[in-house]
Design a protein around this motif. Structure first.
Motif, PDB file in Angstrom:
ATOM      1  N   UNK A 112      -6.744   9.833   5.387  1.00  0.00           N
ATOM      2  CA  UNK A 112      -5.639   9.433   6.020  1.00  0.00           C
ATOM      3  C   UNK A 112      -4.894   8.398   4.375  1.00  0.00           C
ATOM      4  N   UNK A 113      -4.442   8.644   3.726  1.00  0.00           N
ATOM      5  CA  UNK A 113      -3.852  10.342   3.399  1.00  0.00           C
ATOM      6  C   UNK A 113      -4.545  10.911   3.160  1.00  0.00           C
ATOM      7  N   UNK A 114      -4.113  12.857   3.539  1.00  0.00           N
ATOM      8  CA  UNK A 114      -4.906  13.765   2.918  1.00  0.00           C
ATOM      9  C   UNK A 114      -4.979  13.583   2.045  1.00  0.00           C
ATOM     10  N   UNK A 150       0.012   6.859  -2.596  1.00  0.00           N
ATOM     11  CA  UNK A 150      -0.075   5.413  -1.459  1.00  0.00           C
ATOM     12  C   UNK A 150      -0.151   4.467  -1.286  1.00  0.00           C
ATOM     13  N   UNK A 151       1.229   3.431  -0.174  1.00  0.00           N
ATOM     14  CA  UNK A 151       0.778   2.859  -0.500  1.00  0.00           C
ATOM     15  C   UNK A 151       1.207   2.111   0.765  1.00  0.00           C
ATOM     16  N   UNK A 152       0.600   1.258   1.386  1.00  0.00           N
ATOM     17  CA  UNK A 152       1.460   0.646   2.840  1.00  0.00           C
ATOM     18  C   UNK A 152       1.854  -0.597   2.750  1.00  0.00           C
ATOM     19  N   UNK A 153       3.214  -0.248   3.099  1.00  0.00           N
ATOM     20  CA  UNK A 153       4.443  -0.977   2.417  1.00  0.00           C
ATOM     21  C   UNK A 153       4.327  -2.277   3.101  1.00  0.00           C
ATOM     22  N   UNK A 183      -6.155   1.173   3.798  1.00  0.00           N
ATOM     23  CA  UNK A 183      -6.384   0.275   2.767  1.00  0.00           C
ATOM     24  C   UNK A 183      -4.618  -0.122   2.345  1.00  0.00           C
ATOM     25  N   UNK A 184      -4.973  -0.826   1.462  1.00  0.00           N
ATOM     26  CA  UNK A 184      -3.713  -0.968   0.488  1.00  0.00           C
ATOM     27  C   UNK A 184      -2.737  -0.091  -0.044  1.00  0.00           C
ATOM     28  N   UNK A 185      -3.905   0.772  -0.513  1.00  0.00           N
ATOM     29  CA  UNK A 185      -3.377   1.588  -1.889  1.00  0.00           C
ATOM     30  C   UNK A 185      -4.337   3.225  -2.251  1.00  0.00           C
ATOM     31  N   UNK A 186      -4.057   3.983  -1.827  1.00  0.00           N
ATOM     32  CA  UNK A 186      -5.106   5.095  -1.862  1.00  0.00           C
ATOM     33  C   UNK A 186      -3.746   6.068  -3.478  1.00  0.00           C
ATOM     34  N   UNK A 187      -4.938   7.003  -3.838  1.00  0.00           N
ATOM     35  CA  UNK A 187      -4.591   7.684  -4.976  1.00  0.00           C
ATOM     36  C   UNK A 187      -5.361   9.299  -4.574  1.00  0.00           C
ATOM     37  N   UNK A 188      -4.167   9.726  -4.334  1.00  0.00           N
ATOM     38  CA  UNK A 188      -5.322  11.618  -3.608  1.00  0.00           C
ATOM     39  C   UNK A 188      -4.452  12.429  -5.185  1.00  0.00           C
ATOM     40  N   UNK A 189      -5.463  13.590  -5.183  1.00  0.00           N
ATOM     41  CA  UNK A 189      -5.689  14.672  -6.056  1.00  0.00           C
ATOM     42  C   UNK A 189      -6.224  15.406  -4.795  1.00  0.00           C
ATOM     43  N   UNK A 197      -7.889  -1.668  -3.337  1.00  0.00           N
ATOM     44  CA  UNK A 197      -6.924  -3.027  -2.864  1.00  0.00           C
ATOM     45  C   UNK A 197      -6.348  -3.292  -3.535  1.00  0.00           C
ATOM     46  N   UNK A 198      -5.336  -3.061  -4.998  1.00  0.00           N
ATOM     47  CA  UNK A 198      -4.357  -3.974  -6.068  1.00  0.00           C
ATOM     48  C   UNK A 198      -3.694  -2.705  -6.684  1.00  0.00           C
ATOM     49  N   UNK A 199      -3.257  -3.040  -7.128  1.00  0.00           N
ATOM     50  CA  UNK A 199      -2.037  -1.821  -7.922  1.00  0.00           C
ATOM     51  C   UNK A 199      -3.330  -2.165  -9.440  1.00  0.00           C
ATOM     52  N   UNK A 200      -3.196  -3.563  -9.859  1.00  0.00           N
ATOM     53  CA  UNK A 200      -3.585  -3.824 -10.386  1.00  0.00           C
ATOM     54  C   UNK A 200      -5.524  -3.108 -11.455  1.00  0.00           C
ATOM     55  N   UNK A 201      -5.811  -1.935 -10.388  1.00  0.00           N
ATOM     56  CA  UNK A 201      -7.147  -1.902 -10.419  1.00  0.00           C
ATOM     57  C   UNK A 201      -7.409  -0.622 -11.541  1.00  0.00           C
TER      58      UNK A 201
END
Length: 234
Positions: A112-114, A150-153, A183-189, A197-201
């Protein structure tokens, strides 16, 4: 009836000559006055034209300057090299093994997310979305080599969302809110996922460099447009 000034007469030749001279002078004065008034109006018109020319030129220069500044200082489009997967390890990235079957209806995913698995036959057009998207369509886009951010709004600010957009190339990338993530942010392929946790990662950019249009995706050369525009597409 009293004669007008320019029609006076006299029986005395000398007086008549004086009258004639006076009338001539009056006419000349009137002529000069009209000429002076015309020249004054002409000068005003010239000044008005000059003012408008200066104003117009200044405005044109300002517009040209704004256009040039927007071009010079506009953010440069992000680009990554397609199929640049090297197999390198990125700290925090999880990898999986998923099937690529097309199915109808809802799918229960392991992540989650897939990050892969059974999915809808219609893919989600790549781009930025302001509303949550159906997993089944987005996963099909991953099958084509796209990256899904994806991000948790509830916890990610608008400034961070703009920052996330800055990682996206012009295509083969998705961005959408995803309420309820762990998690606040997930990046999926396809078969790979990074949670941060942060967009600055800095690992987000590393993830794109490694997995964007990866040849390890099931259909890496399939398009990411011309199918479904989900709700809230920007």
């Amino acid at each position: 009836m009293t004669p007008s000034a320019d029609k006076r007469t006299s029986g005395n030749p000398a007086a008549q000559a004086k009258i004639n001279l006076t009338v001539k002078q009056q006419r000349e004065q009137q002529k000069q006055a009209k000429l002076a008034d015309y020249q004054k109006q002409l000068a005003q018109r010239r000044r008005s034209k000059l003012v408008w020319w200066v104003v117009g030129s200044t405005a044109a220069i300002a517009i040209i300057g704004l256009i040039a500044a927007s071009v010079i200082f506009a953010p440069k489009p992000v680009t990554y090299e397609a199929g640049n997967s090297t197999g390198r390890e990125i700290d925090g990235v999880e990898t999986f093994e998923h099937v690529t079957t097309h199915v109808e209806g809802a799918v229960t995913y392991e992540q989650t997310p897939p990050a892969g698995g059974e999915h809808n036959p219609i893919w989600l057009n790549c781009g930025v979305y302001t509303e949550p998207q159906a997993n089944e369509n987005a996963v099909h886009s991953l099958e084509h080599g796209a990256i899904w951010i994806t991000y948790d709004p509830e916890v990610v600010s608008e400034a961070e969302v703009e920052k996330l957009q800055g990682y996206m190339p012009s295509t083969y990338a998705l961005l959408s809110p995803y309420p309820g993530m762990d998690t606040p942010i997930a990046v999926s392929a396809w078969n790979a996922q990074l949670k941060v946790d942060s967009a600055d990662d800095e690992r987000i950019e590393e993830f794109f460099t490694e997995y964007w249009r990866s040849q390890n995706a099931p259909e890496p050369n399939a398009i990411c447009s011309g199918a479904l525009d989900g709700p809230g597409k920007a």
